[in-house]
Write a protein that holds these residues in place. Structure first.
Motif, PDB file in Angstrom:
ATOM      1  N   VAL A  71     -17.523  26.586  32.800  1.00  0.00           N
ATOM      2  CA  VAL A  71     -16.912  26.270  31.414  1.00  0.00           C
ATOM      3  C   VAL A  71     -16.697  24.813  31.094  1.00  0.00           C
ATOM      4  N   PHE A  72     -17.289  24.503  29.929  1.00  0.00           N
ATOM      5  CA  PHE A  72     -17.105  23.076  29.293  1.00  0.00           C
ATOM      6  C   PHE A  72     -16.369  23.154  28.150  1.00  0.00           C
ATOM      7  N   ARG A  73     -14.876  22.803  28.398  1.00  0.00           N
ATOM      8  CA  ARG A  73     -13.997  22.670  27.186  1.00  0.00           C
ATOM      9  C   ARG A  73     -12.718  21.903  27.749  1.00  0.00           C
ATOM     10  N   GLY A  74     -11.885  21.264  26.900  1.00  0.00           N
ATOM     11  CA  GLY A  74     -10.669  20.699  27.176  1.00  0.00           C
ATOM     12  C   GLY A  74     -11.092  19.684  28.388  1.00  0.00           C
ATOM     13  N   THR A  75     -10.411  19.609  29.454  1.00  0.00           N
ATOM     14  CA  THR A  75     -10.562  18.571  30.291  1.00  0.00           C
ATOM     15  C   THR A  75     -11.987  18.490  30.907  1.00  0.00           C
ATOM     16  N   ASN A  76     -12.546  19.588  31.216  1.00  0.00           N
ATOM     17  CA  ASN A  76     -13.889  19.415  31.705  1.00  0.00           C
ATOM     18  C   ASN A  76     -14.873  18.340  30.890  1.00  0.00           C
ATOM     19  N   LEU A  77     -14.577  18.790  29.552  1.00  0.00           N
ATOM     20  CA  LEU A  77     -15.502  17.999  28.673  1.00  0.00           C
ATOM     21  C   LEU A  77     -15.062  16.594  28.395  1.00  0.00           C
ATOM     22  N   TRP A  78     -13.820  16.289  28.749  1.00  0.00           N
ATOM     23  CA  TRP A  78     -13.510  14.869  28.474  1.00  0.00           C
ATOM     24  C   TRP A  78     -13.859  14.334  29.727  1.00  0.00           C
ATOM     25  N   LEU A 129     -21.330  18.302  35.898  1.00  0.00           N
ATOM     26  CA  LEU A 129     -22.509  18.724  35.381  1.00  0.00           C
ATOM     27  C   LEU A 129     -22.982  19.898  36.457  1.00  0.00           C
ATOM     28  N   MET A 130     -22.761  19.808  37.781  1.00  0.00           N
ATOM     29  CA  MET A 130     -23.214  20.975  38.740  1.00  0.00           C
ATOM     30  C   MET A 130     -22.503  22.248  38.338  1.00  0.00           C
ATOM     31  N   GLY A 131     -21.623  22.239  37.955  1.00  0.00           N
ATOM     32  CA  GLY A 131     -21.096  23.830  37.366  1.00  0.00           C
ATOM     33  C   GLY A 131     -21.937  24.603  36.678  1.00  0.00           C
ATOM     34  N   PRO A 132     -22.262  24.295  35.782  1.00  0.00           N
ATOM     35  CA  PRO A 132     -23.269  25.470  34.916  1.00  0.00           C
ATOM     36  C   PRO A 132     -24.583  25.585  35.608  1.00  0.00           C
ATOM     37  N   ARG A 170     -23.329  32.486  29.907  1.00  0.00           N
ATOM     38  CA  ARG A 170     -22.250  31.443  29.830  1.00  0.00           C
ATOM     39  C   ARG A 170     -22.678  30.115  30.333  1.00  0.00           C
ATOM     40  N   ALA A 171     -23.482  30.534  31.287  1.00  0.00           N
ATOM     41  CA  ALA A 171     -23.901  29.256  32.163  1.00  0.00           C
ATOM     42  C   ALA A 171     -24.914  28.325  31.134  1.00  0.00           C
ATOM     43  N   LEU A 172     -26.058  29.259  30.793  1.00  0.00           N
ATOM     44  CA  LEU A 172     -26.772  28.480  29.814  1.00  0.00           C
ATOM     45  C   LEU A 172     -26.075  27.816  28.505  1.00  0.00           C
ATOM     46  N   LYS A 173     -25.348  28.470  27.942  1.00  0.00           N
ATOM     47  CA  LYS A 173     -24.485  28.134  26.947  1.00  0.00           C
ATOM     48  C   LYS A 173     -23.798  26.776  27.165  1.00  0.00           C
ATOM     49  N   ASN A 174     -23.343  26.759  28.213  1.00  0.00           N
ATOM     50  CA  ASN A 174     -22.310  25.660  28.547  1.00  0.00           C
ATOM     51  C   ASN A 174     -23.299  24.555  28.935  1.00  0.00           C
ATOM     52  N   TYR A 175     -24.155  24.678  29.694  1.00  0.00           N
ATOM     53  CA  TYR A 175     -25.421  23.707  30.156  1.00  0.00           C
ATOM     54  C   TYR A 175     -25.860  23.133  28.896  1.00  0.00           C
ATOM     55  N   GLY A 176     -26.253  23.941  27.974  1.00  0.00           N
ATOM     56  CA  GLY A 176     -26.835  23.367  26.617  1.00  0.00           C
ATOM     57  C   GLY A 176     -25.912  22.363  26.041  1.00  0.00           C
ATOM     58  N   VAL A 177     -24.436  22.568  25.999  1.00  0.00           N
ATOM     59  CA  VAL A 177     -23.319  22.034  25.342  1.00  0.00           C
ATOM     60  C   VAL A 177     -23.252  20.591  25.927  1.00  0.00           C
ATOM     61  N   ALA A 178     -23.317  20.897  27.365  1.00  0.00           N
ATOM     62  CA  ALA A 178     -23.022  19.602  28.164  1.00  0.00           C
ATOM     63  C   ALA A 178     -24.030  18.711  28.271  1.00  0.00           C
ATOM     64  N   THR A 179     -25.412  19.424  28.089  1.00  0.00           N
ATOM     65  CA  THR A 179     -26.527  18.121  27.858  1.00  0.00           C
ATOM     66  C   THR A 179     -26.621  17.568  26.451  1.00  0.00           C
TER      67      THR A 179
END
Length: 430
Positions: free
Chosen positions: A32-39, A69-72, A90-99
Motif C-alpha cells: 500500500v502507498f498512502r499516507g506515511t509510505n507515500l511521503w 519501492l520494493m513493497g509492491p 493492488r500491487a500493480l495499482k500501487n506500483y503504478g501510483v508510486a512510479t
C-alpha cells in the motif's frame, strides 16, 4: 546418498521458513502507498535526485535504504506465485501510483535545480545490460529468502542498495525535465528490468519454499497468465542483450586496436596520442619521430591479423611546433581533469568503505547477541541489530505464545543498550 543428505541439511530452506500467513500479511501491508509510505517515497526520491545532481554516491545509497519501492514489486511476485490475483491487482495499482509520483517528483526537482549537467552517477543509469538483469534477479532472490525466513539480518537493506530502484526513476525525471529522451527511456528501461526480475525471483522463491496456492482460476486462464509472464520476461531481456553484445564488441575492438598500435606502430621516439575506428577507418594521431610510409603500409597489411579486416589506416602526424603545442595543451587538460576525477573517486571509495565497515560491525554484533540472549531471556527466538536513518535499532522476536514482563523488558533493553554501547538504542519487539 549420504553425501546428498548432508549437503541437503546445509542448504535446507524449509527449516528456517517463516509462517506463510505472516509473510503474506507482511507483504500485503508493504504493497500500500498512502499516507506515511507515500511521503517517505517522495522524500527518498528528492534525496536520490540531490545525490545524482551533486554526484554523491553516499547520498544515493541513503535514498535507496529508505525507499519503500520494493513493497509492491515483491507483492507482484508473491501474488503470482500463490495465485492471489486480488493482491496482484493492488500491487500493480500501487506500483503504478508510486512510479508516477516518483518520476513527477524527480522531474519537478530537476526543473528547479540550477545544476543541469549530467554527472557520472546519473549517466550510469541510462544504458542497462544483461548484467543489470542478473543483479536484479540475484538481489530479488536474496530479498525473498530473507523476507520468508526468521533470520533477516541486514539482507533487505543490502538488496535495496544492490537493485537500485530509486536512481533510474530519478534519471528518468531528469530526462523529462531536460527533454533528453534517450536518458528517459534508458533509465526507465533499467527500472523496468529491476521490477520484472525482482518480481520473477520472488515468484521462484515462493515456489521453492512451497507456499500454498490460493488461485480459483480455471486451468486455462492460469496457463495463459503464466505464458504472459514468460513473454514479458523474454521481451524485457532482448534490448538488454543487444546492448550487452554491443558493449562486448566495443571492448573487443578497443583491445584489438591497442594490440595493433603496440605491436605494429609503436617505436622509439614516437608517441601515439589516440587511435579510434570511425566509418571503417582507423585514425591514428602520433607525434615525435615520423612513422614512415613503408612502416604504415606494412602495418596496414597486417590489420586482418588483429580483427581489423575491412578497415583502412590513416596516420596523422603533427610535424610543426604549433600542432604539437596544441596537442600538448589538450593532453594537459585531459590529465588535469583525470586527476580531479580520481581524487573525487578516492573520496567516494573511502566514504563507502566507512559505511561498509559500519554495516559489517552490526552483522558481527547480531551473531554475538543471538548466542548470548538464549540463557538470559529464553522467551526470545531471534534478535537482529542494524542502523536505520541516524539511529541504531534492535529487532527482537519472541517465541510464539510467550511474552516478557515489564521488568524483563526493561532488563532486556538495558542489556541491549550496554552491549550495543548506545543509550539511544530503539528496541522493537514482535
Amino acid at each position: 546418498m549420504r553425501v546428498l543428505r548432508i549437503v541437503g541439511r546445509y542448504f535446507n530452506l524449509m527449516a528456517d521458513r517463516e509462517d506463510e500467513r505472516q509473510v503474506i500479511e507482511q507483504v500485503s501491508a508493504g504493497v500500500v502507498f498512502r499516507g506515511t509510505n507515500l511521503w517517505i517515497l517522495i522524500f527518498a526520491i528528492l534525496i536520490a535526485s540531490l545525490g545524482l545532481n551533486v554526484n554523491s554516491t553516499a547520498v544515493i545509497i541513503g535514498a535507496m535504504l529508505i525507499s519503500p519501492l520494493m513493497g509492491p514489486i515483491i507483492g507482484m511476485g508473491l501474488s503470482v506465485g500463490i495465485g492471489d490475483y486480488d493482491l496482484l491487482r493492488r500491487a500493480l495499482k500501487n506500483y503504478g501510483v508510486a512510479t508516477l509520483i516518483s518520476v513527477l517528483t524527480a522531474t519537478v526537482y530537476f526543473l528547479l535545480s540550477p545544476i543541469s549537467e549530467a554527472r557520472s552517477e546519473l549517466l550510469a543509469r541510462t544504458s542497462p545490460t544483461l548484467y543489470d538483469v542478473l543483479i536484479a534477479f540475484c538481489g530479488g532472490a536474496a530479498g525473498v529468502l530473507a523476507l520468508t525466513t526468521k533470520s533477516k539480518g541486514q539482507v533487505i537493506p543490502g538488496v535495496a542498495i544492490a537493485t537500485a530502484l530509486m536512481p533510474p526513476l530519478c534519471t528518468a525525471g531528469y530526462g523529462l525535465a531536460t527533454a533528453q529522451w534517450s536518458y528517459f527511456f534508458g533509465a526507465f528501461y533499467l527500472f523496468f528490468i529491476n521490477t520484472v526480475f525482482i518480481a520473477i525471483s520472488t515468484f521462484f522463491g515462493v515456489k521453492l519454499l512451497r507456499f500454498h496456492s490460493y488461485s480459483n482460476l480455471k486451468p486455462e486462464l492460469a496457463k495463459r497468465g503464466r505464458r504472459l509472464v514468460w513473454i514479458v520476461v523474454v521481451v524485457t531481456m532482448i534490448p538488454a542483450a543487444i546492448m550487452t553484445v554491443n558493449i562486448v564488441k566495443a571492448n573487443v575492438m578497443e583491445r584489438n586496436i591497442h594490440h595493433f598500435m603496440e605491436r605494429e606502430l609503436a617505436q622509439s621516439g614516437t608517441q601515439i596520442l589516440s587511435a579510434a575506428a570511425e566509418h571503417d577507418t582507423l585514425r591514428v594521431v602520433a607525434v615525435g619521430r615520423t612513422i614512415t610510409d613503408a612502416e604504415i603500409a606494412s602495418a596496414r597489411g597486417r590489420m586482418a591479423d588483429y580483427g581489423l579486416k575491412g578497415y583502412g589506416l590513416t596516420v596523422i602526424q603533427g610535424s610543426d611546433a604549433e600542432s604539437v603545442e596544441a596537442l600538448s595543451r589538450q593532453i594537459n587538460n585531459i590529465v588535469s581533469s583525470s586527476d580531479a576525477a580520481t581524487r573525487r573517486l578516492n573520496a567516494q571509495v573511502a566514504e563507502l568503505e566507512h559505511q561498509l565497515e559500519n554495516y559489517s560491525q552490526y552483522d558481527t554484533l547480531t551473531v554475538h547477541l543471538a548466542a548470548e540472549v538464549a540463557p538470559l531471556f529464553p522467551q526470545v527466538e531471534s534478535i537482529a541489530v542494524g542502523r536505520i536513518g541516524g539511529g541504531t535499532v534492535a529487532m527482537v522476536s519472541l517465541k510464539r505464545g510467550t511474552s516478557l514482563s515489564t521488568a524483563d523488558r526493561q532488563r532486556l533493553e538495558q542489556w541491549l543498550e550496554a552491549r550495543c554501547s548506545d543509550d539511544a538504542l530503539d528496541v522493537i519487539m514482535r
